[in-house]
Design an enzyme around this catalytic site. Sequence first.
Site, PDB file in Angstrom:
ATOM      1  N   GLU A  60      29.303 -34.394  17.155  1.00 56.91           N
ATOM      2  CA  GLU A  60      28.528 -34.972  16.052  1.00 56.91           C
ATOM      3  C   GLU A  60      27.121 -35.386  16.429  1.00 56.91           C
ATOM      4  O   GLU A  60      26.241 -35.445  15.576  1.00 56.91           O
ATOM      5  CB  GLU A  60      29.314 -36.145  15.460  1.00 56.91           C
ATOM      6  CG  GLU A  60      30.659 -35.615  14.978  1.00 56.91           C
ATOM      7  CD  GLU A  60      31.635 -36.649  14.479  1.00 56.91           C
ATOM      8  OE1 GLU A  60      31.546 -36.990  13.299  1.00 56.91           O
ATOM      9  OE2 GLU A  60      32.497 -37.074  15.258  1.00 56.91           O
ATOM     10  N   LYS A  86      29.591 -22.898  26.838  1.00 60.92           N
ATOM     11  CA  LYS A  86      29.444 -21.939  25.741  1.00 60.92           C
ATOM     12  C   LYS A  86      29.817 -22.593  24.403  1.00 60.92           C
ATOM     13  O   LYS A  86      29.044 -22.561  23.453  1.00 60.92           O
ATOM     14  CB  LYS A  86      30.359 -20.742  26.005  1.00 60.92           C
ATOM     15  CG  LYS A  86      30.162 -19.596  25.048  1.00 60.92           C
ATOM     16  CD  LYS A  86      30.949 -18.383  25.520  1.00 60.92           C
ATOM     17  CE  LYS A  86      30.542 -17.158  24.739  1.00 60.92           C
ATOM     18  NZ  LYS A  86      31.121 -15.941  25.312  1.00 60.92           N
ATOM     19  N   THR A  87      30.996 -23.201  24.354  1.00 67.46           N
ATOM     20  CA  THR A  87      31.411 -23.809  23.093  1.00 67.46           C
ATOM     21  C   THR A  87      30.638 -25.105  22.840  1.00 67.46           C
ATOM     22  O   THR A  87      30.383 -25.461  21.694  1.00 67.46           O
ATOM     23  CB  THR A  87      32.927 -24.066  23.088  1.00 67.46           C
ATOM     24  OG1 THR A  87      33.275 -24.884  24.203  1.00 67.46           O
ATOM     25  CG2 THR A  87      33.705 -22.766  23.162  1.00 67.46           C
ATOM     26  N   GLY A 140      31.486 -37.435  23.820  1.00 68.93           N
ATOM     27  CA  GLY A 140      31.632 -36.635  22.604  1.00 68.93           C
ATOM     28  C   GLY A 140      30.377 -35.837  22.302  1.00 68.93           C
ATOM     29  O   GLY A 140      29.268 -36.309  22.525  1.00 68.93           O
TER      30      GLY A 140
END
Lengths: 710, 329
Positions: free
Chosen positions: A676, A604-605, A673
């Site tokens: 970004e 979700k995030t 990650g």
Amino acid sequence: MSDVTARPRAIGIPMDRIDGVQKVTGTATYAYEWPLDQPVYLYPVQSTIASGRVTGVDSALAEAEPGVLAVLSHLNAPTLTRPEDPELAVLQSDEVAWRGQFIGAVVAESLETARRAAGLVRVGYESRPPDVVLRADRDDLYSPVHAAVFGTGGGELQDGSPADSVLGDVDTALAASPTMVDATYSTPMYHNNPMEPHTAVVTWLDGELIVRCSTQGASMSQALISGVLGLEPGRVRVISPHVGGAFGSKVYPHSYAVLAAMAARMVRRPVKFSLTRQQMFALVGYRPASIQRIRLAAGRDGRLTALSHEVIEQTAKAKGYAEQVGVCSRMMYAAPHRRTTHRLAPLDVPVPTIMRAPGEAQGMYALESAMDEMALACGLDPVEFRIRNEPEVHPESGLPFSSRRLTDCLREGARRAGWDHRDPVPRSRREGRWLVGTGVAASTYPSPRFPGNAATIRLAPDGHYTVRIAAADLGTGTWTALTQIAADALSVPVGQVEMRIGDTALPAASVAGFSAGINSWGTAIWEAADRLRARLQAEHGGIAPPEGLEVTAELPGGNPDAERYAMHSFGAQFAEVRVDEDTGEVRVTRLLGMFDVGRVINPKTARSQLIGGMTQGISMALYEHSVLDPRFGHVVNQDFAQYHIASAADVHSVEAHWLDEPDPYTNPMGAKGLGEVGITGTAAAIANAVHHATGVRIRELPITLDKLVS
Amino acid sequence: MKPFRYERADEVPAAVATLLREPEAAYLAGGTNLVDLMRLEVTTPEVLIDVRRLTSDRIEELPDGGLRIGAAVTGSDLAADPRVRRRYPALSQALLSGASGQLRNLATTGGNLLQRTRCPYFQNVTTPCNKRLPGSGCSAVEGYQRDMAILGASPACVATHPSDMAVALDALDAVVTVVGPDAERRIPLTELYRLPDATPDRDTVLERGELITGVELPPPHSAARSRYRKVRDRASYAFALVSVAAALEVTGGAVRDVAIALGGVAHKPWRATTAEAVLRGAPATRESFVDAAAAELAAARPLPGNAFKVPLARNTMVSTLLELLEEAR
């Protein structure tokens, strides 16, 4: 392989944010809202020249305003310990290095009084003509020299990479090539503009400084602020549980926190200071403008033989910030002959800073635009052309990738976007007044782990765990994701885990930046959990002792596997745009991203992070542009009516998908990650789609209608 | 922000009298622009006279089939009014293309007409601006020119008027009713605004103390259709780079009547009278529309940074007229 496959329970679940209810009910306390006893308010005085010196400060009128406690300037400001970061040397001299720099401040009983009185301070200047225009033919370009704050590479760029790299003989290969692209792309200044302005609420208490602020790194802010003020780090406490967005502009504490601390020391009262939106355009950094020349050469088989990426970027005379714009070209595609260079243009401008995907955001726009141009020149489909140039190993270091599934992202993304049905001919699709086009670009961002993390886990006799680490949640969901990691690492339900973050009273943590947060903090938590589980078993037979059990894991180093593997996230983005044939208005009707980000902790995030990055990419491509006035040296469009960010009406279908396969080497969770990577390549996908729609190649962002109307 | 007093008058004459008595006073209605300008210290009134309750907030039928819009009618109410939507679609479209729902709920019709330019140099007190500080110079004429005027500008000022609503009202032949110290007067909207000339600090022909009480719309011609087209990079929440309000009536393939006003191109809503004259009686075709737009824009004097507005205004005029023609079929 990573440990997580053995015990995944919470990881991979789309858990609601644990701070969600607090936020939507307005009970999450942000820095400026912190209740204080008898606070006073600071309003700054900013320079109205871009270069020169202050010759006089007349504060009589300001001091005469009822309610004014102090007027600060370089004439009466406390002397600071000479900071390594010149941006933090607030009010230490009469020199003015950019327009809007702090040259003073008023502290008063109310914000209104402080603001009014700040306008009454009369300042005399000796002014030099400002020099703020970035051009490729400047004669003062220089190779970056500053050692990087981040990264372990020891290079001159701010991520630790070296400024230049050379492999083979690019010029000869370019000259010998049957097919060549030689194009120059430019990107403007962009301002981070988080919703929550930068804030410092400062209290001196028994010789201890308490800074409630909005920061991406409480521990780093503690180190920098204590250093400037000449205090032991232990005497500065930074508290920042909630952060209302940051995008890199809250990694460094900048000058505002130092100014507020100086003021609080002078008036011996708690000081509240929050920047206005206009002030944020001069004082908390921005993504510097760039001019990038890319040259590609390819053989008849559509394989690159040479790749050259030469970067000229703007920096401040006050501080030689150097961004890693061309570094993406060192690892994206195979080519035997390669060269990247970075040169800086020192200007009378505010100090630049990190902004979401620093370097890759600009660099991937240029590289992926050039790749589109080269695919066309080779007569190849741009998806196929990229796959054909996929490297086996990192093309410059020779290291294998810890995982690299760019080809899968391109293929699966193409399938979902319906790429097979595309007519490659530009300007071939029209719907009413709209010219319709589609474009593709690749995405990438490194997946580093930062040193300097520690986590403490305490098991209470009742079986509940408290996890403590000075991590930061920028609104991205870190708090929740770390809770999920801790629960799995401890093999307990998330309900048994309480996570505490955002305070230097907690064990130290690296900054939330470079997409390294989950990787760095999660690894420390994982390690602490492993040690706690081992001790619990060995010393207490697996039963929580009556006095509880506490374990701290300190991880001073980064990822040891980083010496053996190149670690990066990847993605492929597909854009559909419509361009109004009469007006040149561009609308992005669909954006689809397929990502390789390792194991996703919280879908979700994670989805929010990725579509947030892609949406910011739409803004970067079409709207955002900080306009520097060459005569005055200020950003002309310094508010949201004039600095345009995508509005709701500009965002149509934005989809983010991922492959969800753990990376074996990045961290115990298998995550890479994803903060970004979502903004990298987006602008190129849109620019390539605009070319497909119209036949016009725009090499200068943003793609505003004036560049298309005819 | 400079400290100020707040006063509320009970009736219009008292408000006018107060304003005339005070050296530095301003009328306050919705405040959506005025309060911003006070925060920026672009304007620093000592007294705000709240007039929001003094003028009508209703839209009433006029005997001739037109409408009278009270000065206190909000943008939201005006845009949503069924009579406006049916009879003056360009006006409703213009309102909905501007600002945001929150701003339209607060902003009034009178205030909308009197909003100031969003020229970034006007709004920044650290840069010269003849409109804000007469005689200090124009920063925009050699500065950031993208939003600046291409028609009717002067060396003293190249700012544009920001209102969408005023452009539609300009094309619809609206008349503004004004109360001043002496008497009420009626000003056609086409004559309300000034070109900058040497005195850009004056946006309108209103005299000191005069208060807008309402706007009257003449009855639309039964066969006329109207439309508002706003062009900007961002799909919402941006001022027009160019906008076109147009009404077109076609009989037997020829233009019987036409009204065109342009926004984003001048110090005022720009009534395209030259284009209208070319079109009246001409065949209702793309060629005529192109000729008319070219005739109007022959007077354009763009700056290097806004030359794109000339083809943009031409294309937008032509496409808006073509859409009206299509609608009429």
